[in-house]
Design a protein around this motif. Structure first.
Motif, short mmCIF file in Angstrom:
data_model
loop_
_atom_site.label_atom_id
_atom_site.label_comp_id
_atom_site.label_asym_id
_atom_site.label_seq_id
_atom_site.Cartn_x
_atom_site.Cartn_y
_atom_site.Cartn_z
N LEU A 667 76.95 57.95 -67.05
CA LEU A 667 77.44 57.33 -67.55
C LEU A 667 78.99 56.94 -67.66
O LEU A 667 79.70 55.92 -67.11
CB LEU A 667 77.21 56.63 -69.24
N GLU A 668 79.41 58.11 -67.91
CA GLU A 668 81.33 58.53 -68.06
C GLU A 668 81.50 58.55 -66.47
O GLU A 668 82.86 57.63 -66.33
CB GLU A 668 81.64 59.73 -68.91
N HIS A 669 81.18 59.04 -65.48
CA HIS A 669 81.21 59.33 -64.16
C HIS A 669 80.88 57.78 -63.94
O HIS A 669 81.99 57.14 -62.66
CB HIS A 669 80.11 59.94 -63.24
N ASP A 670 80.03 57.32 -63.88
CA ASP A 670 80.05 55.75 -63.40
C ASP A 670 81.47 54.68 -64.51
O ASP A 670 81.57 53.83 -63.60
CB ASP A 670 78.79 54.96 -63.67
N MET A 671 81.77 55.06 -65.46
CA MET A 671 82.64 54.15 -65.94
C MET A 671 83.81 54.82 -65.11
O MET A 671 84.94 53.83 -64.97
CB MET A 671 83.31 54.78 -67.40
N GLU A 672 84.17 56.08 -65.09
CA GLU A 672 85.39 56.32 -65.02
C GLU A 672 85.66 55.73 -63.55
O GLU A 672 86.44 55.10 -62.14
CB GLU A 672 85.38 57.47 -64.24
N ASN A 673 84.12 56.10 -62.18
CA ASN A 673 84.26 54.93 -61.06
C ASN A 673 85.21 53.37 -60.96
O ASN A 673 85.29 52.93 -59.90
CB ASN A 673 83.17 55.41 -60.12
N LEU A 674 83.87 53.06 -62.05
CA LEU A 674 84.48 51.71 -62.38
C LEU A 674 85.96 51.01 -62.82
O LEU A 674 86.57 50.67 -61.99
CB LEU A 674 82.98 50.75 -63.62
#
Length: 899
Positions: A667-674
């Protein structure tokens, strides 16, 4: 210095009051160049007091003039005040006079740089000179220690005042001489112009003469040609005679014209010679003027030096006079010698003044004669000036006579000292008589002493008789004492035997007590060791229970997949997330880690590195793993961590246990990508979309045909576009600040004053709609437009920070009230400070969570989110933000580092 005002509306008083900072800086620099630096307080008091008193004098008198009553003269009172400040600063008289001269020089520099018109500048210089002459008189009087009316002045102070007046008179003479020199320079310039005109006329006359000579030569050539023609053609004698007659007439006319031109040339040469002689005389007059100015400057400096020395001598004389009144006869003789030396110096000063007066009289006479030769037309005026110079010489002679009278006064004082010396001799004679009386008393004391010696001899005989009687009594007492001593020796022997027996008994008792104490200590140590062992066991049990409780709590609360392995490699415990992540059942918990490793590796992509790392950790119980990134077969991103555990067993410490932790960071990586995608959208796609919204109004603004009303509307549209872009960018930056990922761009700097002005302009419409008076201050005065408060940081987040704080203050303040934003620079802490004060107070709970992040989703939490964003921005700029409250107001304080 402030902008130069037109000379027709500028006054000396207004110029001084308007340029007090410039005068202070100029005085400080002059003092540093002169090797006598002055303190800031001393410079400020001198400039402020002089400008104030100068304005009073000019308002009351129009132009400064000599003032007879020094006690009521404000300029003299200013000089006394400055003398007191100089004494407090530890300055002596020469240093104080030097500081006063430097202040006057600063005023002269101000006048010279401010006035263009020469006449106005000369009048201003003269006003400054007269004003500081009066200040100098008060300054000298204060140093001489005089505060009484003139009729009560002591001799030394009167002499100091006379010398100060002499210095002022010589300065006035120098001013008048410089005026005369300026007039002589003007006359010299006119003479040079006349000489140039005469030279031009002479050149014209010479050109005319040359043209006439050329015409004569042409006539002669024509005559020769005519003669040749007549001889060739055989003309008659009548025609030749006619030609000769015509040539003679032309030659006569040419000769007459040539004589006229020669006469004019001689006249012009005579006028030119006269002009050249006048020019030479004017040059000599200029040299004489320069020589006179140098001599006057030298005489002025010598007079000032003599005045200072005379004042110092007068002060020392007064102090010595107070001391001499309390000394004995030797001090009186030393004072007389000092008075004779002072008389000799006064006579030498008198002779020097007389010789200088004579030399100045001769030089002024010579200067007057040269000026009379150079300008005969101005002879009467020069004679008048010579008469003034002679009057000044007569004044110097009068001063010399005054010095002679002072010398006579010193001689009278010497006579008084000699009378005092005679009085001291009379005292000595009285002391001699007292010594004779003392000797008589000594003779009487000698007789009394002899009588007392006789009485002492009788007392000695009586003492010997009593001593004999005492000896008889002593022998009988000695026999009795010997008997008692023998009895005492026997008693002591029995006592010693009893003490030996007692010591032996005490030794045995002490040995028994020591053995008893040793046994008691060993018993106590054994009991303490048992108690400590019991406590250690209890502490170990409690620690083990606490560790077990913490492990259970961690397994129950954490969202990571966690498994605990004991020293034997068996699974001691795991949480619910661990079997879910790796597809295990509760029955697998009984298996060892070595048996479960293939099943765990099957759930990971490329598990070779992880398996190798796990075997290294199991081989070395002391190793740790802080973060190994893994990818699961289901597409999850995991971070693997492992730490050894320690717990107490029975008998020894077991350190073979280990915790295995798998955190899901997908989720953190997804948020960073977002965040990256949002940043790309906002900074590229949204920027491209807003290009026309921003640049088209600017192109229309650059069009000259745009009307003012259209310009105002287009400006609003352009600024709104910029604010949209900045708002979106700031939203991304604030998200990064929350995650700890924001990095301020290097090399950027901000100006807090400019940021505050822009933010105040942006909230001006909000303040007007709420009828709130928004004030932007520097310290306690309105913020000047040229103020700069530089510091490191990005100006865009700083603008958003100040804008949020101002908007919060305006929204929280009551209608029809006021909000103040005060800027200042704290040099001690090295910080830029912004304090925003509004009406209203905060409760302790509101103050504690004023900048906290709001937890709800209420749209009314916009101000709270703005305050939270302001705190994040302040932290990213390496600053701080705080709120304080008082009984009637609330203050938000922003602190940023300065450049």
């Amino acid at each position: 210095m402030s902008e130069r005002a037109p000379s027709d509306v500028m006054t000396l008083a207004g110029l001084a009051l308007a340029n007090e900072p410039w005068l202070a800086v100029r005085l400080q620099r002059l003092a540093e160049h002169a090797g006598q630096p002055l303190s800031g307080d001393l410079v400020e008091s001198a400039v402020r007091g002089s400008s104030r008193v100068l304005a009073q004098v000019l308002e009351a008198e129009g132009r400064p003039s000599p003032h007879a009553d020094h006690a009521a003269d404000p300029a003299a009172l200013l000089g006394g005040e400055q003398a007191g400040l100089h004494r407090q600063a530890g300055m002596d008289l020469p240093a104080a006079l030097k500081a006063l001269r430097l202040l006057r020089r600063a005023y002269d520099d101000l006048v010279r740089e401010s006035w263009v018109d020469k006449d106005s500048r000369a009048r201003a210089h003269e006003d400054v000179e007269r004003f500081f002459e009066r200040v100098l008189i008060g300054h000298v009087l204060a140093w001489a220690g005089n505060a009484a009316p003139p009729q009560q002045l002591p001799a030394g102070t009167a002499e100091a005042e006379r010398l100060a007046a002499l210095v002022a008179q010589r300065e006035d003479e120098l001013r008048r001489t410089m005026d005369a020199a300026r007039q002589a320079t003007g006359a010299l310039r006119q003479t040079r112009e006349r000489a140039a005109a005469l030279a031009a006329e002479l050149a014209q006359a010479q050109a005319w003469a040359k043209a006439r000579l050329d015409a004569e030569e042409a006539l002669k050539a024509e005559l020769a040609a005519a003669k040749d023609q007549a001889a060739t053609a055989g003309a008659g004698a009548g025609e030749i005679a006619a030609l000769k007659a015509g040539f003679a007439a032309a030659q006569a006319k040419a000769q007459a014209r040539l004589e006229d031109l020669a006469a004019n040339a001689k006249a012009l040469e005579a006028r030119l010679a006269e002009a050249q002689s006048a020019l030479a005389a004017q040059r000599e007059a200029g040299e004489a003027r320069e020589l006179g100015l140098k001599e006057i400057d030298s005489a002025r400096e010598q007079a000032v030096a003599r005045a200072e020395s005379q004042i110092l001598l007068a002060r020392r004389e007064a102090e010595e006079a107070q001391v001499r009144a309390q000394l004995e006869a030797n001090s009186a003789r030393a004072e007389a010698e000092a008075a004779r030396e002072e008389l000799r110096r006064a006579r030498e000063a008198h002779d020097t003044l007389a010789s200088e007066a004579e030399a100045m009289r001769a030089r002024l006479a010579e200067t007057g004669s040269r000026l009379s030769q150079a300008r005969r037309a101005e002879e009467a005026e020069l004679q008048a000036r010579l008469a003034q110079a002679q009057e000044r010489v007569q004044a110097l002679a009068n001063e010399a006579e005054e010095a002679a009278r002072n010398s006579q006064a010193l001689a009278d004082r010497l006579a008084e000292q000699e009378g005092l010396h005679a009085f001291k001799d009379e005292r000595l004679r009285e002391q001699s008589r007292a010594v004779a009386e003392t000797q008589d008393l000594l003779i009487k004391l000698g007789a009394a002493k002899n009588e007392m010696l006789a009485r002492a001899q009788a007392a000695e005989a009586e003492r010997e008789r009593l001593a004999a009687e005492l000896a008889g009594l002593g022998r009988s007492a000695l026999a009795e004492r010997e008997a008692q001593a023998a009895e005492l020796a026997a008693v002591r022997q029995r006592l010693a035997e009893a003490e030996n027996a007692r010591d032996a008994n005490q030794g045995r008792a002490q040995a028994a007590e020591t053995e008893r104490d040793s046994l008691a200590m060993r018993l106590i140590e054994t009991a303490n060791a048992l108690d400590q062992a019991a406590r250690d066991g209890q502490a170990a049990t409690a620690a083990r229970d606490a560790c077990a409780g913490l492990l259970s709590t961690h397994l129950a609360l954490t969202g990571d997949a966690v498994a605990a392995v004991d020293a034997t490699g068996a699974i001691a415990a795991w949480n619910q997330r661990f079997p879910e992540l790796f597809g295990l059942a509760e029955a697998d918990r009984a298996s060892t880690l070595e048996a479960l490793l293939p099943r765990l590796a099957a759930r990971l992509q490329r598990p070779e590195a992880w398996l190798a790392r796990v075997r290294e950790l199991l081989a070395d119980p002391a190793r740790t793993e802080e973060g190994l990134t893994l990818a699961s077969t289901t597409g999850q991103t995991l971070v693997f961590r492992s730490h050894p555990t320690a717990h107490s067993g029975t008998g020894a410490e077991d350190t073979g246990g280990r915790l295995f932790n798998f955190r899901d960071v997908s989720l953190e990586h997804d948020m960073e990508n977002l965040v990256r995608e949002i940043e790309a959208i906002t900074r590229y796609e949204l920027g491209q979309a807003l290009t026309a919204f921003i640049h088209l109004p600017q192109e229309l603004l650059d069009d000259p045909a745009t009307t003012p009303d259209q310009t105002r509307k287009l400006t609003v549209i352009r600024d709104s576009g910029y604010r949209i872009v900045n708002t979106v960018n700031m939203a991304v930056d604030i998200f990064r600040m929350e995650r700890g990922l924001y990095r301020m761009p290097p090399g950027r700097s901000l100006d807090l004053a400019v940021v505050a002005r822009r933010a105040a302009k942006d909230v001006a419409q909000l303040a007007a709609s709420r009828h709130i008076d928004l004030e932007l201050l520097l310290e306690r005065s309105p913020l000047p437009q040229d103020t700069t408060l530089p510091g490191p940081g990005d100006p865009i987040p700083a603008h958003a920070l100040v804008l949020n704080l101002l908007r919060d203050a305006l929204e929280a303040a009551p209608r029809q009230s006021g909000v103040q934003a005060s800027l200042r620079l704290d040099e001690t802490a090295g910080e830029l400070c912004l304090d925003i004060t509004r009406p209203g107070t905060l409760t302790p709970d509101e103050q504690a969570r004023f900048f906290d992040k709001p937890l709800g989703q209420d749209p009314g939490d916009g101000l709270a989110r703005a305050r939270y964003a302001a705190r994040l921005i302040a932290a990213s700029l390496n600053g701080s933000l705080g709120a304080s409250t008082s009984p009637d107001s609330t203050t938000i304080s922003l602190r940023l580092p300065k450049a």
